[in-house]
Design a protein around this motif. Structure first.
Motif, PDB file in Angstrom:
ATOM      1  N   VAL A 229       0.835  -1.202   0.000  1.00 14.65           N
ATOM      2  CA  VAL A 229       0.000   0.000   0.000  1.00 14.65           C
ATOM      3  C   VAL A 229       0.867   1.249   0.000  1.00 14.65           C
ATOM      4  CG1 VAL A 229      -1.613   1.356   1.400  1.00 14.65           C
ATOM      5  CG2 VAL A 229      -2.034  -1.077   1.013  1.00 14.65           C
ATOM      6  N   GLU A 230       1.975   1.205   0.733  1.00 13.79           N
ATOM      7  CA  GLU A 230       2.894   2.346   0.720  1.00 13.79           C
ATOM      8  C   GLU A 230       3.482   2.554  -0.664  1.00 13.79           C
ATOM      9  OE1 GLU A 230       5.871   1.804   3.657  1.00 13.79           O
ATOM     10  OE2 GLU A 230       4.456   1.645   5.329  1.00 13.79           O
ATOM     11  N   LEU A 231       3.796   1.468  -1.340  1.00 18.61           N
ATOM     12  CA  LEU A 231       4.405   1.544  -2.661  1.00 18.61           C
ATOM     13  C   LEU A 231       3.386   1.898  -3.724  1.00 18.61           C
ATOM     14  CD1 LEU A 231       6.871   0.909  -4.562  1.00 18.61           C
ATOM     15  CD2 LEU A 231       5.896  -1.384  -4.758  1.00 18.61           C
ATOM     16  N   LEU A 232       2.224   1.269  -3.658  1.00 17.93           N
ATOM     17  CA  LEU A 232       1.218   1.417  -4.705  1.00 17.93           C
ATOM     18  C   LEU A 232      -0.170   1.453  -4.067  1.00 17.93           C
ATOM     19  CD1 LEU A 232       0.873   1.458  -7.835  1.00 17.93           C
ATOM     20  CD2 LEU A 232       0.487  -1.001  -7.691  1.00 17.93           C
ATOM     21  N   PRO A 233      -0.635   2.629  -3.640  1.00 17.98           N
ATOM     22  CA  PRO A 233      -1.910   2.730  -2.920  1.00 17.98           C
ATOM     23  C   PRO A 233      -3.126   2.629  -3.828  1.00 17.98           C
ATOM     24  CG  PRO A 233      -0.923   4.897  -3.153  1.00 17.98           C
ATOM     25  CD  PRO A 233       0.075   3.920  -3.709  1.00 17.98           C
ATOM     26  N   GLU A 234      -3.163   1.578  -4.659  1.00 17.21           N
ATOM     27  CA  GLU A 234      -4.316   1.324  -5.510  1.00 17.21           C
ATOM     28  C   GLU A 234      -5.475   0.780  -4.665  1.00 17.21           C
ATOM     29  OE1 GLU A 234      -4.756   1.778  -8.862  1.00 17.21           O
ATOM     30  OE2 GLU A 234      -2.857   2.874  -8.854  1.00 17.21           O
ATOM     31  N   PRO A 235      -6.727   0.991  -5.087  1.00 17.46           N
ATOM     32  CA  PRO A 235      -7.871   0.547  -4.286  1.00 17.46           C
ATOM     33  C   PRO A 235      -7.824  -0.930  -3.902  1.00 17.46           C
ATOM     34  CG  PRO A 235      -8.628   2.022  -6.003  1.00 17.46           C
ATOM     35  CD  PRO A 235      -7.170   1.791  -6.257  1.00 17.46           C
ATOM     36  N   GLU A 236      -7.443  -1.814  -4.824  1.00 14.95           N
ATOM     37  CA  GLU A 236      -7.437  -3.236  -4.502  1.00 14.95           C
ATOM     38  C   GLU A 236      -6.344  -3.580  -3.490  1.00 14.95           C
ATOM     39  OE1 GLU A 236      -9.534  -6.397  -6.238  1.00 14.95           O
ATOM     40  OE2 GLU A 236     -10.278  -4.720  -5.048  1.00 14.95           O
ATOM     41  N   GLN A 292     -15.220   1.961  -8.173  1.00 11.56           N
ATOM     42  CA  GLN A 292     -14.933   0.918  -9.148  1.00 11.56           C
ATOM     43  C   GLN A 292     -14.388  -0.274  -8.362  1.00 11.56           C
ATOM     44  OE1 GLN A 292     -12.223   2.838 -11.878  1.00 11.56           O
ATOM     45  NE2 GLN A 292     -13.894   3.631 -13.133  1.00 11.56           N
ATOM     46  N   LEU A 293     -15.325  -1.053  -7.816  1.00 10.72           N
ATOM     47  CA  LEU A 293     -14.953  -2.047  -6.834  1.00 10.72           C
ATOM     48  C   LEU A 293     -14.408  -3.312  -7.491  1.00 10.72           C
ATOM     49  CD1 LEU A 293     -17.920  -1.758  -4.321  1.00 10.72           C
ATOM     50  CD2 LEU A 293     -15.834  -0.396  -4.496  1.00 10.72           C
ATOM     51  N   GLY A 294     -13.205  -3.708  -7.061  1.00 11.13           N
ATOM     52  CA  GLY A 294     -12.628  -4.964  -7.483  1.00 11.13           C
ATOM     53  C   GLY A 294     -13.045  -6.067  -6.532  1.00 11.13           C
ATOM     54  N   LEU A 326     -22.761  -8.749  -6.228  1.00  9.48           N
ATOM     55  CA  LEU A 326     -21.787  -7.956  -6.982  1.00  9.48           C
ATOM     56  C   LEU A 326     -20.511  -8.745  -7.221  1.00  9.48           C
ATOM     57  CD1 LEU A 326     -21.057  -5.241  -8.254  1.00  9.48           C
ATOM     58  CD2 LEU A 326     -20.321  -4.454  -5.988  1.00  9.48           C
ATOM     59  N   LEU A 327     -20.054  -9.458  -6.197  1.00  6.81           N
ATOM     60  CA  LEU A 327     -18.834 -10.253  -6.329  1.00  6.81           C
ATOM     61  C   LEU A 327     -19.011 -11.349  -7.382  1.00  6.81           C
ATOM     62  CD1 LEU A 327     -15.975 -10.826  -5.320  1.00  6.81           C
ATOM     63  CD2 LEU A 327     -16.973 -12.234  -3.504  1.00  6.81           C
ATOM     64  N   ALA A 328     -20.192 -11.940  -7.438  1.00  9.80           N
ATOM     65  CA  ALA A 328     -20.465 -12.989  -8.419  1.00  9.80           C
ATOM     66  C   ALA A 328     -20.419 -12.437  -9.844  1.00  9.80           C
ATOM     67  CB  ALA A 328     -21.818 -13.624  -8.148  1.00  9.80           C
ATOM     68  N   GLU A 329     -20.723 -11.165 -10.011  1.00  9.15           N
ATOM     69  CA  GLU A 329     -20.624 -10.541 -11.326  1.00  9.15           C
ATOM     70  C   GLU A 329     -19.174 -10.222 -11.679  1.00  9.15           C
ATOM     71  OE1 GLU A 329     -23.041  -7.096 -11.605  1.00  9.15           O
ATOM     72  OE2 GLU A 329     -24.906  -8.113 -11.022  1.00  9.15           O
ATOM     73  N   VAL A 330     -18.432  -9.733 -10.699  1.00  5.83           N
ATOM     74  CA  VAL A 330     -17.055  -9.297 -10.945  1.00  5.83           C
ATOM     75  C   VAL A 330     -16.096 -10.474 -11.069  1.00  5.83           C
ATOM     76  CG1 VAL A 330     -15.109  -8.012  -9.954  1.00  5.83           C
ATOM     77  CG2 VAL A 330     -17.426  -7.087  -9.805  1.00  5.83           C
ATOM     78  N   GLU A 331     -16.268 -11.462 -10.202  1.00  2.17           N
ATOM     79  CA  GLU A 331     -15.359 -12.614 -10.193  1.00  2.17           C
ATOM     80  C   GLU A 331     -16.148 -13.882  -9.855  1.00  2.17           C
ATOM     81  OE1 GLU A 331     -10.927 -12.515  -8.907  1.00  2.17           O
ATOM     82  OE2 GLU A 331     -12.048 -13.226  -7.175  1.00  2.17           O
TER      83      GLU A 331
END
Length: 418
Positions: A229-236, A292-294, A326-331
């Protein structure tokens, strides 16, 4: 007698340092030596030296730096010996001669970066996806070949060959030992997150053995998550850290003092770690902000609903089922379907959830997954379907490898009437 006590304390210190620092030392040695196998050999020789010297000379002020220095010098000696028979190693031996103890302290200061460098090297796109995960679990986190093989549902020899081939690929392709450029990071992030979560899961619910959990592994995964998170604070990445903290907050409440498994609905929530919950909830809010939820962030949102319920009866199952939709749609996956079915059982009634689980199993999905049979058994038990519960508990027991789970299933099976 005092000398014996000092020696015992030193040996205990060596053991403690190995548990807490060995993978960090290895990561630095890989960077310094540029070779996985040579670094692993140097690591073991460094700890062998510590076992010999620390009881006699005392534990150094900076054990990690001492081990890096000792490992490096042992590797230099090894290269020098081999150079007598292989002229191509002479330049490498001369290069290593420039190393000094002072450099070890500098190396030690950058050890956290070394761990991330190693993660991204192991997860390089030139490697097959399964090899990326296997190599990272072995080299970065120190899981045994047997533990990783269980996670992959394969045999240890097959897994070992996969790791050997991955190391050879890194060497032959000259894959750099570095954190990728910022432009390349997002593409590499998914595999890294998957690896870290696999490590956490092995620590949160060990795949086998006498203990339900392995705090060292889940703690290591959380530490790696923080670094990422420190290196790459992307949402996921933020979502993964949130998910791990929220799940880890329940660790103490998940087992009795005797080590018996306690289900979520029966846990003493006063034992949940409120500091981890507060941090996790804050991270969830940060992760969902872009809208934009992963898949990982959605799982963290589900965990946040559980964390905010004062007791099991207060759980907002409508929100949880919505997140699973929602999770079933995304993954989409059978495991997601199973978890959604359990949530539906809590929202719409036991029979509704059981019908969904039966449909999953009837398709042939999850027939070898003990938690699917355990969930079915529990719903049958609640409905008074004793024969169905008995069959499913028996199947779950036959598939479970973890002793606390086996004891729990055995107890539930014995408690059935008739």
């Amino acid at each position: 007698m005092a000398g014996e006590n000092n020696g015992a304390e030193a040996r205990e210190m060596v053991d403690a340092v190995y548990r807490s620092e060995s993978r960090r030392v290895l990561a630095t040695l890989i960077r310094l030596l540029g070779d996985f196998d040579l670094a692993e050999e140097a690591l073991h020789e460094a700890f062998a030296s510590a076992v010999e010297q620390w009881p006699r000379e005392g534990v150094p002020a900076n054990p990690r730096a001492w081990l890096v220095t000792a490992g490096r010098f042992r590797a230099i000696d090894t290269i020098r010996r081999r150079a007598r028979f292989d002229a191509s190693l002479e330049d490498l031996a001369r290069q290593f001669d420039t190393y000094t103890p002072a450099a070890a302290d500098q190396d030690n200061e950058g050890v956290e970066d070394d761990r991330l460098r190693l993660v991204f090297t192991c997860c390089h796109p030139a490697l097959a996806p399964d090899a990326q995960v296997a190599l990272t679990l072995r080299e970065v986190c120190g899981l045994t070949t047997e533990e990783i093989a269980r996670a992959f549902l394969t045999t240890p020899p097959t897994l070992a060959q996969r790791i050997v081939r991955a190391k050879a690929k890194i060497k032959s392709a000259k894959i750099p030992y570095q954190v990728p450029a910022m432009a390349d990071l997002p593409d590499r992030l998914a595999t890294v997150l998957h690896v870290i979560y696999l490590v956490f899961n092995e620590g949160y619910a060990a795949s086998s053995g006498s203990s339900l959990t392995r705090a060292d592994l889940s703690g290591e995964a959380i530490r790696l998550g923080r670094l990422l998170v420190e290196l790459l604070p992307e949402p996921e990445a933020v979502g993964l850290l949130a998910l791990m903290l929220l799940q880890e907050s329940r660790r103490v409440a998940r087992t009795s003092p005797a080590g018996e498994l306690i289900l979520l609905e029966n846990q003493d929530r006063s034992l949940w770690n409120q500091e981890q919950i507060a941090e996790g909830l804050s991270l969830v809010q940060r992760a969902v902000a872009p809208l934009q939820l992963g898949p990982i962030t959605i799982q963290a949102a589900i965990a946040s609903v559980h964390a905010q319920a004062e007791n099991a009866a207060a759980t907002d199952w409508w929100r949880i089922v919505g997140f699973y939709d929602l999770l079933a749609e995304v993954e989409p996956s059978p495991v997601v379907e199973l978890n959604r079915a359990v949530a539906v059982a809590m929202r719409d009634g036991t029979a509704a959830g059981l019908a969904l689980i039966d449909a999953i199993l009837d398709r042939g999905d999850l027939t070898e997954y003990h938690l699917a049979h355990a969930a079915r058994a529990d719903l049958c038990r609640r409905l008074g379907n004793t024969s169905g519960a008995r069959v499913s508990y028996g199947r779950a027991l036959a598939l479970a490898r973890q002793e606390p789970e086996r004891q729990f299933l055995t107890r539930r099976l014995a408690e059935l009437p008739g």
